[in-house]
Design a protein around this motif. Sequence first.
Motif, short mmCIF file in Angstrom:
data_model
loop_
_atom_site.label_atom_id
_atom_site.label_comp_id
_atom_site.label_asym_id
_atom_site.label_seq_id
_atom_site.Cartn_x
_atom_site.Cartn_y
_atom_site.Cartn_z
N ILE A 22 -6.83 -15.24 -0.83
CA ILE A 22 -6.94 -15.62 0.58
C ILE A 22 -8.30 -15.26 1.16
O ILE A 22 -8.75 -15.85 2.14
CB ILE A 22 -5.81 -14.98 1.41
N ASN A 23 -8.98 -14.31 0.54
CA ASN A 23 -10.28 -13.89 1.05
C ASN A 23 -11.44 -14.73 0.54
O ASN A 23 -12.60 -14.49 0.90
CB ASN A 23 -10.51 -12.41 0.75
N THR A 24 -11.14 -15.71 -0.31
CA THR A 24 -12.17 -16.66 -0.75
C THR A 24 -11.73 -18.09 -0.51
O THR A 24 -12.45 -19.03 -0.86
CB THR A 24 -12.48 -16.46 -2.25
N ALA A 25 -10.53 -18.26 0.07
CA ALA A 25 -9.97 -19.59 0.27
C ALA A 25 -10.77 -20.39 1.30
O ALA A 25 -11.31 -19.82 2.25
CB ALA A 25 -8.52 -19.49 0.72
N CYS B 123 -2.06 -8.54 4.83
CA CYS B 123 -0.89 -8.99 5.58
C CYS B 123 -0.89 -8.48 7.02
O CYS B 123 -0.51 -9.20 7.94
CB CYS B 123 0.39 -8.55 4.86
N ASP B 124 -1.32 -7.24 7.20
CA ASP B 124 -1.32 -6.66 8.55
C ASP B 124 -2.30 -7.37 9.47
O ASP B 124 -1.98 -7.70 10.61
CB ASP B 124 -1.67 -5.16 8.48
N LYS C 143 4.55 -16.84 3.60
CA LYS C 143 3.96 -17.94 2.85
C LYS C 143 2.66 -17.50 2.19
O LYS C 143 2.35 -17.89 1.05
CB LYS C 143 3.69 -19.11 3.80
N ALA C 144 1.88 -16.68 2.89
CA ALA C 144 0.62 -16.18 2.36
C ALA C 144 0.86 -15.32 1.11
O ALA C 144 0.11 -15.41 0.13
CB ALA C 144 -0.12 -15.38 3.42
N ILE C 145 1.90 -14.53 1.16
CA ILE C 145 2.24 -13.68 0.01
C ILE C 145 2.64 -14.55 -1.19
O ILE C 145 2.30 -14.24 -2.34
CB ILE C 145 3.38 -12.72 0.37
N GLU C 146 3.30 -15.66 -0.90
CA GLU C 146 3.75 -16.56 -1.96
C GLU C 146 2.59 -17.38 -2.56
O GLU C 146 2.55 -17.62 -3.76
CB GLU C 146 4.81 -17.53 -1.42
N GLU C 147 1.66 -17.81 -1.72
CA GLU C 147 0.65 -18.76 -2.15
C GLU C 147 -0.71 -18.14 -2.51
O GLU C 147 -1.52 -18.77 -3.19
CB GLU C 147 0.43 -19.82 -1.06
N PHE C 148 -0.99 -16.95 -2.02
CA PHE C 148 -2.30 -16.35 -2.21
C PHE C 148 -2.22 -14.94 -2.79
O PHE C 148 -1.19 -14.27 -2.68
CB PHE C 148 -3.06 -16.26 -0.87
N ILE C 149 -3.33 -14.51 -3.34
CA ILE C 149 -3.48 -13.09 -3.64
C ILE C 149 -3.86 -12.41 -2.35
O ILE C 149 -4.91 -12.70 -1.76
CB ILE C 149 -4.61 -12.86 -4.69
N ILE C 150 -3.02 -11.52 -1.86
CA ILE C 150 -3.25 -10.86 -0.58
C ILE C 150 -2.62 -9.47 -0.60
O ILE C 150 -1.51 -9.30 -1.10
CB ILE C 150 -2.69 -11.69 0.60
N ASP C 151 -3.36 -8.48 -0.12
CA ASP C 151 -2.83 -7.13 -0.08
C ASP C 151 -1.73 -7.01 0.96
O ASP C 151 -1.89 -7.45 2.11
CB ASP C 151 -3.95 -6.12 0.26
N GLU C 152 -0.63 -6.44 0.54
CA GLU C 152 0.49 -6.27 1.48
C GLU C 152 0.44 -4.91 2.15
O GLU C 152 1.08 -4.70 3.16
CB GLU C 152 1.82 -6.44 0.73
#
Length: 392
Positions: free
Chosen positions: A333-336, A367-368, A383-392
């Motif tokens: 998500i940080n390079t999308a 996520c926060d 949805k972001a957790i499902e579709e992207f690499i993202i820190d929770e």
Amino acid sequence: MKQQKESLRLLEEALKDLESPKGAVLSAIQKISRASVIMDNTDIHKWCSIQLGEQRYTSVLRKYVDTLLAIQDDNSKELLDELAEYQSEIDEIGLKEELHYSIEELNAKASESGGGYVNIGFVEERYADLVRTKRGNDGTHYKNALNKHLNYVRTKAHDIASRMFNDLKFSGTVSNCFDLLKNEVDDKLLDLDPILAEQLMLAFKSVSSAKEEEWSQALTTCRRLLEGLADQLYPASKEKTGGRALGQGQYVNRIWAFMDSAIESDSNKALAKAHVDLLGGWLEKINKLANKGVHAELGQLEATKAVFHTYLVIADILEHLDEDVTTKGKPDINTATIDELEALLGVSRNIAKEIFKYRVKEGFLDCDTLAKISGVGAKTVKKAIEEFIIDE
């Protein structure tokens, strides 16, 4: 922007009421009051509240003016102590002498025959009744005193509304206009090339910094951004147009060539190309100075001018572009790209842009931070957790 328009509308209507012989002072005061709330102008709101007879303010002011009148006949310590007590109450509720209880204000409100601290609408009604019945007074209120009171409030309200209107319409106009331009360019450039858009937004962020190295970086970024934009619009070639070489290093010439082919109006074409020439030549000059180590010439002002000029040039260019946005898939998500955010998160284009802008501003998304962005709810985070690499 919506709040500004509503405030301007209210103030314009208030001024019309105050300038018309048939206009109601009460109506004007109510509109100024609403505008002051929108504009968060508490001092003006309090003045309007006094004219509308709000007891929180008028009660102590009535006692204050009565005591002032009494002191003219009896300058006793008791009355002076009372006056000091009322003064303390006035200070506690945040009233200011120059606006809320000036000599002119107190003179207008002092006489009971003129209505005193009642609602200005009541003063209007009593005056209208006396005029209609052709009487000079009703035993308590006198036509001349009521008229004097009304004229004061009308004149003061007109002065307040005029200053508020002018301040709102003209103060900060340059800033407001540039914000409008910046947002429009950012959005359109995100559609064309998110990487270039990110560079431009970061350059704007850099010129607001207190660090000299970031100002220098902003200048470099503007130059590279124009080179990247030239690559997008008019790829390098061995050809020439108008006697200008179109090689890889001639990015200004290539943007110039794009405008030459994209803009139909000769006058608009000439202006746009002149603007590109100006910016390109100016950036080259700054770049040469930087390479020579002439640091005195390279301050925050120069960096800011470069960024502003770049926005203006790109605004000219984007005006003549057809939208052609492609979608690519990347998991982080940080390079999308803006397209990936829109498509994979299932959000609107505007929300995707807000996410992108927030990422540029903060430098990172998890996520926060994602959840803090306007328009992003729990479903989007999931949805972001499902579709992207993202820190929770």
